[in-house]
Design an enzyme around this catalytic site. Structure first.
Site, PDB file in Angstrom:
ATOM      1  N   CYS A 126       0.873  -9.089   2.688  1.00  0.00           N
ATOM      2  CA  CYS A 126       0.772  -8.374   3.966  1.00  0.00           C
ATOM      3  C   CYS A 126      -0.166  -7.161   3.831  1.00  0.00           C
ATOM      4  O   CYS A 126      -1.056  -7.139   2.961  1.00  0.00           O
ATOM      5  CB  CYS A 126       2.153  -7.964   4.475  1.00  0.00           C
ATOM      6  SG  CYS A 126       2.159  -7.491   6.227  1.00  0.00           S
TER       7      CYS A 126
ATOM      8  N   ASP B 174       9.647  -2.722   5.190  1.00  0.00           N
ATOM      9  CA  ASP B 174       9.963  -2.260   6.550  1.00  0.00           C
ATOM     10  C   ASP B 174      11.306  -1.564   6.564  1.00  0.00           C
ATOM     11  O   ASP B 174      11.531  -0.646   7.355  1.00  0.00           O
ATOM     12  CB  ASP B 174       9.948  -3.433   7.524  1.00  0.00           C
ATOM     13  CG  ASP B 174       8.520  -3.880   7.742  1.00  0.00           C
ATOM     14  OD1 ASP B 174       8.010  -4.651   6.911  1.00  0.00           O
ATOM     15  OD2 ASP B 174       7.902  -3.400   8.711  1.00  0.00           O
TER      16      ASP B 174
END
Ligand code: RUB
Length: 326
Positions: free
Chosen positions: A131, A200
């Site tokens: 990512c 996250d």
């Protein structure tokens, strides 16, 4: 329909977070605090009650955009908890100050975290990324600034290809980059010295919630004996998990996975698009924060220090039906 209480910047920011024009946990947190700042500056509320109510409404609008990155509610909490004053003017000033302070702390935390993460990287190391994480990139940037030569194997990261952003930013740092499709990761794990990802949310048991594909990568890395580190500022620590709550995994639209025409040509099928997954602590070697590096199982100590046993939701109205226009 737009809420007349909300400043257009708040609604625009919420939309950009939902559609991922603004994305990545730290960037989302900064954008949310900045949107509250705009709401405070532009609010035409005539009473302090009304001003506070519109700020809470703005926070609710932002908070519901993406459910997994805890940096978003943590940012809203930081600002709203510091909203203080008897008059609209003093309340406004307190929100502006808190939002500025939050963004500043975010930048400093990332720089401090980067310096700590860089200590784990040696000259000549090769790193695999997944990512696009500004916290993870801060570690590589700090290592490069220390004069170390670092190279990277960058996973493309389907379906949104955030690996392309990582590849571009690493090239800007002068890092040698090899881009691979996600399914090629295991083939290259034997050639890298570290897997480096962001987060996250970090749960109280040390689980790392990050972009879908992180957990499979971590399991393969463990099998291969490649250390895996998660770079995550403390705003990624999820306070609700201290009291047994789990982290909601965002399910995104199927059109990110397959275009409607191709889907139609295949026939009747179910398409699922989970945006994140959970990597259990046993697959993570270290969580890098601005407060130091932690084995995942001990992160709960830091969480207790920062949050006590839990947190409130300051965006909820103390009593219903307060707002009367902004
Ligand atoms: C982004 C993602 C990143 C974390 C950390 O997902 O999973 O690894 O948010 O990023 P998405 P940062 O693209 O769906 O937002 O370190 O920049 O906070």
């Amino acid at each position: 329909m737009s809420d007349p209480q909300l400043h257009p910047t708040v609604e625009a920011t919420a939309e950009e977070i939902a559609t991922m024009e603004i994305r990545g946990a730290a960037t989302i947190a900064a954008a949310a605090a900045t949107a509250l700042r705009s709401q405070a500056i532009e609010s035409s509320a005539s009473t302090s009650e009304n001003f506070e109510s519109t700020l809470r409404a703005a926070a609710r609008c932002l908070q519901t955009t993406r459910p997994t990155a805890v940096s978003l509610p943590n940012s809203l909490r930081y600002v709203l908890r510091r909203m203080d004053g008897e008059t609209v003017g003093s309340l406004r000033a307190s929100v502006i100050k808190a939002a500025d302070e939050f963004v500043d702390r975010l930048d400093r935390a990332q720089a401090d975290l980067g310096a700590i993460g860089a200590n784990r990287l040696r000259d000549g190391d090769r790193v695999m990324t997944h990512c696009h994480s500004t916290d993870a990139l801060a570690c590589i940037e700090a290592a490069v600034e220390q004069g170390k030569t670092i190279s990277a194997v960058v996973k493309e990261t389907r379906p949104r290809n955030q690996g392309h952003i990582t590849a571009r930013e690493l090239r800007e740092l002068g890092v040698d980059v090899t881009l691979i499709v996600d399914s090629a990761a295991r083939r290259y794990l034997g050639e890298v010295d570290h897997v480096l990802v962001g987060a996250d949310s970090i749960a109280a048991d040390g689980s790392v919630i990050n972009k879908i594909g992180t957990s499979g990568l971590a399991v393969c890395a463990r099998d291969q004996g490649t250390p895996i580190m998660a770079a995550a500022q403390t705003i990624k620590l999820h306070p609700d998990t201290l009291t047994g709550h789990t982290v909601e995994i965002e399910m995104r639209d199927e059109t990110e996975v397959i275009d409607p025409e191709t889907r139609g040509s295949i026939g009747d099928l179910t398409v699922e698009n989970p945006a994140f997954d959970v990597t259990p602590p046993r697959y993570i070697d270290a969580i890098i924060t601005e407060r130091g590096q932690f084995p995942p199982e001990s992160i709960v100590t830091l969480m207790r220090e920062l949050f006590g046993e839990g947190v409130d939701e300051p965006w909820e109205e103390p009593d219903a039906g307060v707002a009367e226009g902004s």
